[in-house]
Design a protein around this motif. Sequence first.
Motif, PDB file in Angstrom:
ATOM      1  N   GLU A   2       0.830  -1.197   0.000  1.00 23.51           N
ATOM      2  CA  GLU A   2       0.000   0.000   0.000  1.00 23.51           C
ATOM      3  C   GLU A   2       0.871   1.256   0.000  1.00 23.51           C
ATOM      4  N   ALA A   3       0.344   2.286  -0.636  1.00 26.33           N
ATOM      5  CA  ALA A   3       1.073   3.544  -0.751  1.00 26.33           C
ATOM      6  C   ALA A   3       1.104   4.245   0.598  1.00 26.33           C
ATOM      7  N   MET A   4       2.244   4.777   0.936  1.00 26.53           N
ATOM      8  CA  MET A   4       2.379   5.475   2.208  1.00 26.53           C
ATOM      9  C   MET A   4       2.261   6.974   1.952  1.00 26.53           C
ATOM     10  N   ILE A   5       1.251   7.560   2.537  1.00 30.70           N
ATOM     11  CA  ILE A   5       1.054   9.000   2.427  1.00 30.70           C
ATOM     12  C   ILE A   5       1.232   9.563   3.822  1.00 30.70           C
TER      13      ILE A   5
END
Length: 90
Positions: A2-5
């Motif tokens: 998952e993309a880390m924002i």
Amino acid sequence: MEAMIGMPQGAEWLVILAIVVLVFGAAKLPDLARGTGQALRIFKAETKGLRDDEDEETPPTRPTELPPSSSTDGATSPTVQDRSTDDHRA
């Protein structure tokens, strides 16, 4: 995966700093930082002033009566009429 924002970390800060230096130039950075610091200082002082104003309790204000208006015949008319003391004379 998952993309880390989130907040930039490590190398991201270096890239951001390099872009800022390229955009504003190294000579302008101290002026930019000084202006930002002054703006934050003014903002903090104003918000503190607003909080202090809210904390102060002002006494309730009473409605003020206007002075009687003058007319050409010398008679005055009431500016505030109290109906509880009006005796209804004709």
